[in-house]
Design an enzyme around this catalytic site. Structure first.
Site, PDB file in Angstrom:
ATOM      1  N   SER A  93       0.832  -1.198   0.000  1.00 20.54           N
ATOM      2  CA  SER A  93       0.000   0.000   0.000  1.00 20.54           C
ATOM      3  C   SER A  93       0.873   1.257   0.000  1.00 20.54           C
ATOM      4  O   SER A  93       1.759   1.397  -0.839  1.00 20.54           O
ATOM      5  CB  SER A  93      -0.932  -0.060   1.214  1.00 20.54           C
ATOM      6  OG  SER A  93      -1.927   0.904   1.116  1.00 20.54           O
ATOM      7  N   ASP A 102      -9.662  -4.328  -6.156  1.00 24.20           N
ATOM      8  CA  ASP A 102      -9.123  -3.563  -5.025  1.00 24.20           C
ATOM      9  C   ASP A 102      -9.662  -2.145  -5.084  1.00 24.20           C
ATOM     10  O   ASP A 102      -9.374  -1.385  -6.009  1.00 24.20           O
ATOM     11  CB  ASP A 102      -7.579  -3.552  -5.082  1.00 24.20           C
ATOM     12  CG  ASP A 102      -6.956  -2.871  -3.875  1.00 24.20           C
ATOM     13  OD1 ASP A 102      -7.692  -2.229  -3.081  1.00 24.20           O
ATOM     14  OD2 ASP A 102      -5.724  -2.980  -3.715  1.00 24.20           O
ATOM     15  N   HIS A 121      -7.437  -5.431  -0.515  1.00 26.20           N
ATOM     16  CA  HIS A 121      -6.214  -4.634  -0.616  1.00 26.20           C
ATOM     17  C   HIS A 121      -5.015  -5.370  -0.027  1.00 26.20           C
ATOM     18  O   HIS A 121      -3.913  -4.831  -0.032  1.00 26.20           O
ATOM     19  CB  HIS A 121      -6.451  -3.302   0.113  1.00 26.20           C
ATOM     20  CG  HIS A 121      -5.398  -2.286  -0.110  1.00 26.20           C
ATOM     21  ND1 HIS A 121      -4.932  -1.939  -1.362  1.00 26.20           N
ATOM     22  CD2 HIS A 121      -4.689  -1.515   0.763  1.00 26.20           C
ATOM     23  CE1 HIS A 121      -3.997  -1.003  -1.240  1.00 26.20           C
ATOM     24  NE2 HIS A 121      -3.830  -0.741   0.042  1.00 26.20           N
TER      25      HIS A 121
END
Lengths: 116, 267, 427
Positions: free
Chosen positions: B95, B217, B245
């Site tokens: 991320s 996602d 995610h």
């Protein structure tokens, strides 16, 4: 530390204020308040009896000056009696021994009794 | 300053193996790697850590000034590399950490050998000519969600987060304790994450890079994965058949295969 | 229900049997009913979030039909965008790591556009090998609770803001006090040819503006004036008098540097300004330095202030008496006592305020006193103004709690030609 205690005695000839304990920056305000509450006049003089005053520093004597101003405004005489040696020293350094009438060794207790 | 305890650094795997530095994203801590780290530690020297302000890092080392921007987090990464004298680092960032890795590699280029970006996004908020997937209002809503859920966070949590060994019972009581974070610090991390725009930094990437995305996602949609892939010349894009995610949690085998495949091709 | 101890004196009768039957019937009847119309929402999702089963309560809250939802929507489709991000960054990872997650606040989107604040919990159901099969989720209506929490949150933010503002105000006030305090004292003492000067100011409290003051400044190129004093009382009112005293003395000295004349001017100004109401007065020593060859002549006058100390090169320390000088400002006219001395090489004049002599020491909290000060000063002869001030500062620090007043020190001396013997420096 001894707290400040004040005793007011009205006599036939005036007011006797006995101040005992310690008079410094923290307790001076208390004495000022007591002093300014007294009723004085030309025939009602003020006697401050300091015989049992254990401690007094330069900020403590502010209260004496307030007492003097209060008495002067009322056209009353003011006298300090039984002034302990260390207090006398502070009065001497500040020159206030010339401003106040000092009477050494007077027994105000007897004088008060005699007047009543 | 002891960076190892500050960032709660843990190391596993053969000492002489190539270094794999795994960086967690916003919202959690190094626990995120639990399903993939053991397998990776068979072949790599695996280094895990918590950013200051997350997990069991030293919260007293946190300052709003430093951690209001992604550069502050990148400094954590570089300082860990320096403290352990890590070289030829294969950096795996999940991320927001994918972009933190880009910043760290630009700051200390001699230490990084390759980047693996899991669910990267260089900019979450839409702007003219770019679709990040979110509006500014959406991000505000997230910040509100954070606040709503941190009401339960209290001083009782601090010993757990700080790793107080005298009171292990606290950890058991708090069912959602893995990602427990000081609310003020989480808020700052959320803003740094979702309001940053690091698109320009993608140009600075010079090491071999893998972009690993999930097919479904919300946070890093495929459009964004394609953008990152296109912006880093020579990068490789792998799309996992996975939802959400966190493929390293929801599809650990596929994630491992992709990482191993990429690193195997490099060596 | 425990049935291991049948009641002996009352055989199982029809009443008991019928109660049991009713209970069983109720329980069997309610399983489906309980699921569908429970006071909370239920839903089961596949591991990718696709909704496989949902109860009537939740459908009613959503305002959607079962056909719209089952197999067509994912759980995150029911959430706001912010909630989706929160779900994917917090909820799903935690659930995946722990197998369960409890009481997370999320907003559920209704079909009509409204929102339902909810508390959501989930549990992962696994097969016999521990592989996750599906996720069971409960949704509680938390409208009232959320409103209350929002209220708490807002109050906390308000309190936090108030605290921050109070801190900022306090900082600004501290800064203002520091600026005012510094305006009462010279930033640095000017050099006086053939002399050395040093000073120290001890503040009893950083929050309290001091009532002591001192200064040293040139008069006409040949002479320098100095003063040191103590305003009665403390705090901003005292500081106002301090400021008035300092600038009055500076102006008076330029007009007529005679020490008695300067103090008389100050007396007039203070008495005129503070005659009515609360009496405000001060003690002060004012003096003039006139260097002449190797010596410096000092003319000073005192108004109710403790006598200056003179440290002689030959090892003596004596007070310079100024008896009869009155407090400045209490009477319209007041006597001030002049004194004169000559400082030769190695001599130092020390001025101080009564915070020093009235510090309380020892178990009996005795005043430090004039004699102790003179004895201490006698040990500092042969040093020089800077060393005297350093030693006095150490003395003040040694009083600890016994020193509860501001104290100002000013030392003026003629440097000696011979080197300072190190052994004389007190520690």
């Amino acid at each position: 530390m001894n707290p400040l205690t004040t005793t007011v005695q009205e006599t036939g000839t005036g007011t006797v204020l006995r101040v005992a304990g310690e008079l410094d920056y923290s307790t001076a305000a208390e004495l000022r308040q007591v002093v300014t509450g007294l009723t004085l006049g030309p025939d009602r003089p003020l006697v401050l009896d300091l015989g049992r005053l254990d401690f007094c520093d330069s900020s403590g004597i502010t209260a004496f000056i307030v007492a003097r101003n209060h008495a002067t405004a009322a056209q009353a005489r003011i006298t300090l009696v039984n002034v302990p040696g260390p207090v006398l020293r502070v009065l001497h350094v500040t020159g206030l021994d010339q401003v106040f009438t000092l009477e050494p060794g007077t027994d105000t207790r007897n004088r008060g009794a005699a007047g009543s | 300053m002891d960076v190892v305890s500050r960032n709660n650094v843990t190391v596993a795997g053969p000492e002489d193996a190539p270094v794999l530095l795994l960086a967690h994203g916003f919202g959690c801590d190094q626990n995120m790697w639990r399903l993939v780290a053991p397998a990776l530690a068979e072949r790599f020297r695996v280094v895990l850590f918590d950013y200051v302000g997350s997990g069991r890092s030293d919260l007293t080392a946190w300052s709003e000034a430093r951690y209001s921007a992604l550069d502050g987090y990148a400094r954590d990464v570089v300082e860990i590399c320096e403290a352990l004298d890590l070289r030829e680092v294969r950096f795996v960032g999940h991320s927001v950490s994918a972009m933190i890795g880009v910043l760290a590699a630009a700051a200390a280029p001699d230490r990084f050998a390759s980047l693996i970006m899991i669910g990267p996004s260089p900019c979450y908020v839409d702007s003219p000519g770019y679709r990040g997937g979110f509006s500014a209002e959406d991000i505000d809503e997230l910040l509100q969600s954070l606040q709503a859920n941190y009401l339960g966070w209290s001083a009782a949590m601090a010993p757990v987060i700080m790793g107080n060994p005298d009171r292990p019972e606290l950890g058991a009581e708090l069912t959602n304790s893995f990602c427990a974070t000081d609310p003020a610090m989480a808020h700052v991390f959320a803003r740094a994450t979702f309001l940053s725009d690091t698109r320009e930094d993608l140009k600075k990437v010079t090491v071999p890079t893998l972009v690993l995305e999930c097919s479904q996602d919300v946070i890093a949609p495929r459009e964004v994965g394609a953008y990152v892939h296109a912006a880093i010349p020579g990068s490789r894009l792998v799309t996992l058949e996975a939802t959400g995610h966190c493929p390293h949690l929801s599809a650990p085998e596929a994630t491992l295969t992709a990482i191993a495949g990429f690193l195997g091709n490099l060596s | 229900m425990s049935r291991t101890d049948p009641v002996p004196d009352r055989p199982k009768g029809e009443a008991t049997a019928s109660t049991d039957a009713a209970f069983t019937a109720l329980l069997e009847d309610s399983a489906e009913e309980l699921y569908e119309s429970a006071p909370c929402g239920y839903l089961s999702t596949l591991m990718d979030g696709t909704i496989a089963k949902i109860n009537t309560t939740l459908l009613t809250w959503l305002g959607r039909s079962r056909e719209e939802v089952v197999g067509r929507m994912r759980f995150t489709d029911l959430l706001t965008v912010g909630g989706k991000i929160y779900h994917d960054t917090h909820y799903a990872p935690l659930l995946s790591m722990q197998g369960s997650i409890n009481g997370i606040a999320l907003d559920i989107k209704k079909a009509g556009g409204g929102r339902l604040p909810a508390l959501v919990s989930s549990l992962t159901k696994t097969d016999s090998d521990g592989r996750p099969l599906l996720i069971r989720t409960t949704v509680f209506d938390a409208s009232d609770r959320r409103a209350y929490e929002q209220e708490l949150l807002r109050e906390r933010q308000v309190a936090e803001g108030a605290r921050r503002r109070a801190e900022e105000d306090r900082e600004r006030l501290q800064e203002a006090l520091a600026v005012l305090q510094s305006s009462l004292l010279p930033a640095a003492l000017p050099p006086v040819p053939g002399m050395e000067a040093a000073s120290y100011y001890h503040t009893a409290s950083p929050d309290r503006l001091g009532g002591d003051f001192y200064d040293l400044f040139p008069l006409d190129g040949k002479r320098w004036a100095f003063f040191l004093g103590d305003v009665c009382g403390k705090g901003p009112q005292a500081a106002a008098v301090t400021s008035l005293a300092r600038y009055t003395l500076r102006a008076a000295a330029l007009h007529d540097p005679d020490p008695v004349a300067a103090l008389t001017t100050l007396n007039t100004v203070l008495h005129e300004r503070y005659a009515a109401g609360d009496p405000r007065y001060c003690t002060a020593v004012f003096g003039v330095l006139e260097p002449d060859g190797d010596t410096v002549t000092v003319q000073l006058a005192s108004g109710g202030h403790p006598p200056a100390l003179v440290l002689r090169e030959d090892g003596r320390a004596d007070y310079l008496p100024t008896p009869g000088g009155l407090l400045v400002g209490i009477l319209p006219t007041a006597p001030f006592t002049p004194a004169r001395t000559v400082l030769a090489a190695g001599d130092t004049l020390l001025l101080y305020t009564d915070g020093l002599t009235e510090a309380r020491t020892g178990d009996q909290r005795e005043l430090f006193g004039d004699d102790a000060l003179r004895d201490f000063a006698a040990g500092l002869t042969h040093t020089g103004p800077q060393q005297v001030i350093t030693a006095m500062t150490g003395l003040l620090n040694s009083f600890g709690d016994g020193l509860d007043d501001d104290t100002a020190l000013l030392a003026l001396g003629v440097p000696t030609n011979r080197p300072h013997p190190v052994s004389d420096t007190p520690t």
